[in-house]
Design a protein around this motif. Structure first.
Motif, PDB file in Angstrom:
ATOM      1  N   LEU A  59     -66.963 -28.620  23.350  1.00 37.42           N
ATOM      2  CA  LEU A  59     -66.146 -29.791  23.663  1.00 37.42           C
ATOM      3  C   LEU A  59     -64.715 -29.376  23.898  1.00 37.42           C
ATOM      4  CD1 LEU A  59     -67.340 -32.623  21.244  1.00 37.42           C
ATOM      5  CD2 LEU A  59     -67.284 -32.710  23.737  1.00 37.42           C
ATOM      6  N   VAL A  60     -64.066 -30.034  24.844  1.00 39.41           N
ATOM      7  CA  VAL A  60     -62.676 -29.749  25.105  1.00 39.41           C
ATOM      8  C   VAL A  60     -61.838 -30.097  23.870  1.00 39.41           C
ATOM      9  CG1 VAL A  60     -62.078 -32.004  26.070  1.00 39.41           C
ATOM     10  CG2 VAL A  60     -60.897 -29.972  26.894  1.00 39.41           C
ATOM     11  N   LYS A  61     -60.817 -29.308  23.628  1.00 45.20           N
ATOM     12  CA  LYS A  61     -59.895 -29.432  22.494  1.00 45.20           C
ATOM     13  C   LYS A  61     -60.534 -29.052  21.153  1.00 45.20           C
ATOM     14  CE  LYS A  61     -56.995 -33.015  24.571  1.00 45.20           C
ATOM     15  NZ  LYS A  61     -56.402 -34.352  24.405  1.00 45.20           N
ATOM     16  N   SER A  62     -61.723 -28.486  21.218  1.00 45.18           N
ATOM     17  CA  SER A  62     -62.332 -27.970  19.985  1.00 45.18           C
ATOM     18  C   SER A  62     -62.067 -26.477  19.899  1.00 45.18           C
ATOM     19  CB  SER A  62     -63.828 -28.248  19.960  1.00 45.18           C
ATOM     20  OG  SER A  62     -64.475 -27.547  21.013  1.00 45.18           O
ATOM     21  N   VAL A  63     -62.116 -25.923  18.658  1.00 46.25           N
ATOM     22  CA  VAL A  63     -61.889 -24.500  18.427  1.00 46.25           C
ATOM     23  C   VAL A  63     -63.240 -23.835  18.215  1.00 46.25           C
ATOM     24  CG1 VAL A  63     -60.790 -22.769  16.957  1.00 46.25           C
ATOM     25  CG2 VAL A  63     -59.622 -24.931  17.434  1.00 46.25           C
ATOM     26  N   VAL A  64     -63.509 -22.814  19.016  1.00 49.42           N
ATOM     27  CA  VAL A  64     -64.768 -22.080  18.912  1.00 49.42           C
ATOM     28  C   VAL A  64     -64.454 -20.591  18.792  1.00 49.42           C
ATOM     29  CG1 VAL A  64     -66.091 -23.810  20.179  1.00 49.42           C
ATOM     30  CG2 VAL A  64     -64.994 -21.951  21.425  1.00 49.42           C
ATOM     31  N   ASP A  65     -65.351 -19.859  18.154  1.00 47.06           N
ATOM     32  CA  ASP A  65     -65.179 -18.420  17.939  1.00 47.06           C
ATOM     33  C   ASP A  65     -66.106 -17.638  18.834  1.00 47.06           C
ATOM     34  OD1 ASP A  65     -63.311 -18.887  15.947  1.00 47.06           O
ATOM     35  OD2 ASP A  65     -64.831 -18.974  14.373  1.00 47.06           O
ATOM     36  N   PHE A  66     -65.573 -16.577  19.422  1.00 42.59           N
ATOM     37  CA  PHE A  66     -66.360 -15.622  20.194  1.00 42.59           C
ATOM     38  C   PHE A  66     -66.316 -14.282  19.473  1.00 42.59           C
ATOM     39  CE2 PHE A  66     -65.533 -18.844  23.299  1.00 42.59           C
ATOM     40  CZ  PHE A  66     -66.692 -18.884  24.042  1.00 42.59           C
ATOM     41  N   GLU A  67     -67.461 -13.669  19.337  1.00 39.20           N
ATOM     42  CA  GLU A  67     -67.584 -12.394  18.638  1.00 39.20           C
ATOM     43  C   GLU A  67     -67.850 -11.292  19.638  1.00 39.20           C
ATOM     44  OE1 GLU A  67     -70.712 -10.304  15.593  1.00 39.20           O
ATOM     45  OE2 GLU A  67     -70.177 -12.396  15.212  1.00 39.20           O
ATOM     46  N   CYS A  68     -67.041 -10.208  19.510  1.00 42.53           N
ATOM     47  CA  CYS A  68     -67.179  -9.066  20.397  1.00 42.53           C
ATOM     48  C   CYS A  68     -67.313  -7.825  19.518  1.00 42.53           C
ATOM     49  CB  CYS A  68     -65.975  -8.954  21.313  1.00 42.53           C
ATOM     50  SG  CYS A  68     -66.180  -7.742  22.627  1.00 42.53           S
ATOM     51  N   ALA A  69     -68.368  -7.022  19.734  1.00 40.51           N
ATOM     52  CA  ALA A  69     -68.629  -5.872  18.864  1.00 40.51           C
ATOM     53  C   ALA A  69     -69.159  -4.712  19.656  1.00 40.51           C
ATOM     54  CB  ALA A  69     -69.623  -6.282  17.791  1.00 40.51           C
TER      55      ALA A  69
ATOM     56  N   ASN B 190     -72.607 -35.984  28.186  1.00 38.33           N
ATOM     57  CA  ASN B 190     -73.007 -35.777  26.790  1.00 38.33           C
ATOM     58  C   ASN B 190     -72.739 -34.346  26.379  1.00 38.33           C
ATOM     59  OD1 ASN B 190     -75.746 -34.125  26.791  1.00 38.33           O
ATOM     60  ND2 ASN B 190     -75.803 -35.551  28.543  1.00 38.33           N
ATOM     61  N   PHE B 191     -72.692 -34.136  25.057  1.00 35.06           N
ATOM     62  CA  PHE B 191     -72.503 -32.810  24.490  1.00 35.06           C
ATOM     63  C   PHE B 191     -73.746 -32.450  23.689  1.00 35.06           C
ATOM     64  CE2 PHE B 191     -71.033 -30.366  20.695  1.00 35.06           C
ATOM     65  CZ  PHE B 191     -70.808 -29.156  21.344  1.00 35.06           C
ATOM     66  N   ASN B 192     -74.437 -31.409  24.177  1.00 38.77           N
ATOM     67  CA  ASN B 192     -75.643 -30.907  23.504  1.00 38.77           C
ATOM     68  C   ASN B 192     -76.717 -31.976  23.313  1.00 38.77           C
ATOM     69  OD1 ASN B 192     -74.999 -28.210  23.239  1.00 38.77           O
ATOM     70  ND2 ASN B 192     -73.942 -28.501  21.295  1.00 38.77           N
ATOM     71  N   ASN B 193     -76.689 -32.996  24.184  1.00 43.53           N
ATOM     72  CA  ASN B 193     -77.659 -34.090  24.089  1.00 43.53           C
ATOM     73  C   ASN B 193     -77.620 -34.787  22.728  1.00 43.53           C
ATOM     74  OD1 ASN B 193     -78.748 -33.885  26.710  1.00 43.53           O
ATOM     75  ND2 ASN B 193     -80.071 -32.197  26.080  1.00 43.53           N
ATOM     76  N   THR B 194     -76.501 -34.648  22.040  1.00 44.66           N
ATOM     77  CA  THR B 194     -76.338 -35.311  20.736  1.00 44.66           C
ATOM     78  C   THR B 194     -75.195 -36.309  20.747  1.00 44.66           C
ATOM     79  OG1 THR B 194     -74.938 -33.484  19.961  1.00 44.66           O
ATOM     80  CG2 THR B 194     -77.306 -33.352  19.488  1.00 44.66           C
TER      81      THR B 194
END
Length: 510
Positions: free
Chosen positions: A36-46, A199-203
């Motif tokens: 969702l826009v304006k939400s904070v999400v984490d991306f993992e790089c390894a 919709n977001f994730n159909n939820t």
């Protein structure tokens, strides 16, 4: 020798530099596929390997756009890097992670495989824009509407007309946020509204409704029909000319023309108009035409002559019928027609009693000015004397009557005298023809067999005569015998000539 030493030294330095470069294994980028826009999400790089202790810098970019850094993380012990981002709409697309040694520029950076991020912005602020022009227009044109929203990604649109969903068809097409309606008619008039959803994730579902827009598609006035009736008032006759269109948005302006001259016009809130024009019976007063216009284009009726012909006799009546079982007459159709008359009025009578439009055994079908038809079911109640009368519909002071005809079930089913006479005459003629043929045959046979009997009798007489002359006793030579026989034949001929009267008498007897 010095130049050779310099070249060898330079080559050793290059080889040492090449051997000091380390190639990292491609890092793995892990993160959400939808946010969702304006939400904070984490991306993992390894990285999967740890070749030596050194600080690795992980940086997050959009594919093919390394000018704008989305986030970074420094890992001291080759641990996985977690890069948080505040999601914005421009983050949507393929993301990639770049890993490089922070303190050793000799180590070449390496880029991870891409990871697609879908950014959902809740939809809001739906509004309809009419791109085709005015909201009121005439049928046949194309209507184009667009559903504009102030915010929202991955939006689906639904269109409603008067609260009911619009289905796609060859004349109703949807294109993203637009609705196209081709060859519009008045059925496309009404209140339009668009509904935008995502919709977001159909939820989580987001919906916004536009305000209604009223579209009016006006019907072009149809080609008018023209006709007239005649009225009489104080010995004066007038034609009431009617102009009638089957459809057309109101108001409509009707005009009456006589050739190129305008007789009258009027604007009405209905699809017909009437004009009064004076007439003279039996005189052709020209040609009339109706014009109709409701703002788009003018439609023209056919030309009709302004002529009123009074009813003139004779009035003729005839009938035909239908048959049922055993060829019995079951129903009749009586026709009544006057010689002339523009506006005839027909009346049917049985035994001088006026028949109305419908009764227990009859039905009157008026088809003026051509003729009137009386439908009868044949039975006891329909027995009587019928006739019709014709008068002018606008002046019934004089009426012309047809001849009277008596009809009942027995008379209708009785064979006509002419038919009986014709059948009997044909029978007599057939008997006479057979008799003549038989008589001619008998006479022909008598004649043929009579000639055969006479020929047989003559053959017998010749044979008997020849039997009396036996030539076997003579011994003369051939010439003498021949001469003698010739003489005998002459005598026989003379004898036969004497016998002809007897032969003729026997022939008469036969």
């Amino acid at each position: 020798m010095f130049p050779s030493f310099f070249v060898v030294t330079l080559g050793l330095c290059y080889c040492l530099k090449e051997s000091s470069q380390v190639t990292l294994v491609r890092p793995v980028l892990i993160g959400p596929s939808e946010a969702l826009v304006k939400s904070v999400v984490d991306f993992e790089c390894a990285l999967d390997t740890d070749p030596w202790n050194d600080t690795v810098l992980f940086q997050l970019y959009k594919e093919d756009n390394h000018d704008k850094l989305l986030g970074e993380y420094s890992s001291m012990d080759w641990e996985a890097a977690v890069i948080p981002i505040l999601v914005k709409t421009y983050h949507e697309g393929n993301l990639e992670c770049v890993a490089k040694a922070q303190n050793n520029s000799d180590i070449e950076p390496i880029v991870s495989y891409t990871h697609y991020l879908k950014v959902i912005e809740p939809v809001k602020g739906a509004k309809i824009d009419v791109l085709s022009g005015p909201v009121k227009f005439f049928e046949g044109k194309t209507l184009k509407l667009r559903c504009n929203i102030t915010a929202g990604t991955h939006v689906s649109y639904k269109w409603l007309l008067n609260g009911r969903p619009i289905s796609q068809s060859p004349l109703h097409r949807f294109a993203d946020d637009s609705l196209w309606i081709y060859r519009t008619t008045s059925k496309d008039s009404g209140s339009y509204k668009c509904v935008a959803t995502n919709n977001f994730n159909n939820t989580q579902f987001f919906t916004t409704n536009s305000s209604e827009v009223l579209i009016t598609v006006k019907d072009v006035v149809s080609v008018p029909d023209i006709s007239f009736t005649v009225s009489k008032e104080d010995s004066q006759y007038s034609a009431i000319v009617a102009c009638q269109s089957t459809k057309g948005s109101l108001p409509i302006t009707f005009s009456l023309y006589s050739k190129t001259e305008l007789v009258a016009n009027m604007t009405v809130e209905e699809t017909n108009a009437a004009f009064e024009v004076p007439v003279v019976l039996g005189r052709h007063l020209g040609w009339l035409q109706c014009w109709a216009n409701n703002g788009d284009q003018t439609q023209y009726s056919e030309w009709i002559p302004l002529e009123v012909v009074p009813v003139v006799g004779p009035v003729k009546m005839h009938y035909d019928y239908d048959t049922g079982e055993n060829y019995a007459v079951t129903s009749l159709r009586l026709y009544c027609k006057a010689a002339k008359g523009s506006f005839p009025r027909y009346q049917w009578f049985i035994n001088t009693t006026l028949l109305h439009d419908r009764g227990s055994f009859y039905h009157v079908v008026n088809q003026p000015p051509e003729q009137s038809v009386l439908l009868l079911s044949v039975g006891r109640s329909s027995t009587g004397t019928y006739h019709c009368e014709v008068s002018d519909s606008f002046d019934n002071t004089t009426a012309i009557s047809s001849k009277r005809r008596y009809l009942d079930k027995d008379v209708l089913n009785r064979l006509p005298t002419l038919v009986v006479a014709a059948v009997f005459g044909c029978f007599i003629a057939l008997i006479l023809l057979v008799s003549v043929c038989c008589l001619v045959g008998v006479m022909f046979r008598r004649r043929v067999y009579g000639h055969k009997s006479l020929s047989l009798e003559m053959d017998k007489m010749v044979a008997a005569y020849e039997g009396e002359l036996d030539l076997s006793d003579y011994s003369e030579d051939a010439d003498v015998v021949v001469a003698a026989r010739e003489g005998e034949f002459d005598q026989a001929s003379e004898a036969s000539a004497d016998e002809w009267p007897q032969i003729e008498e026997e022939k008469k007897t036969l």
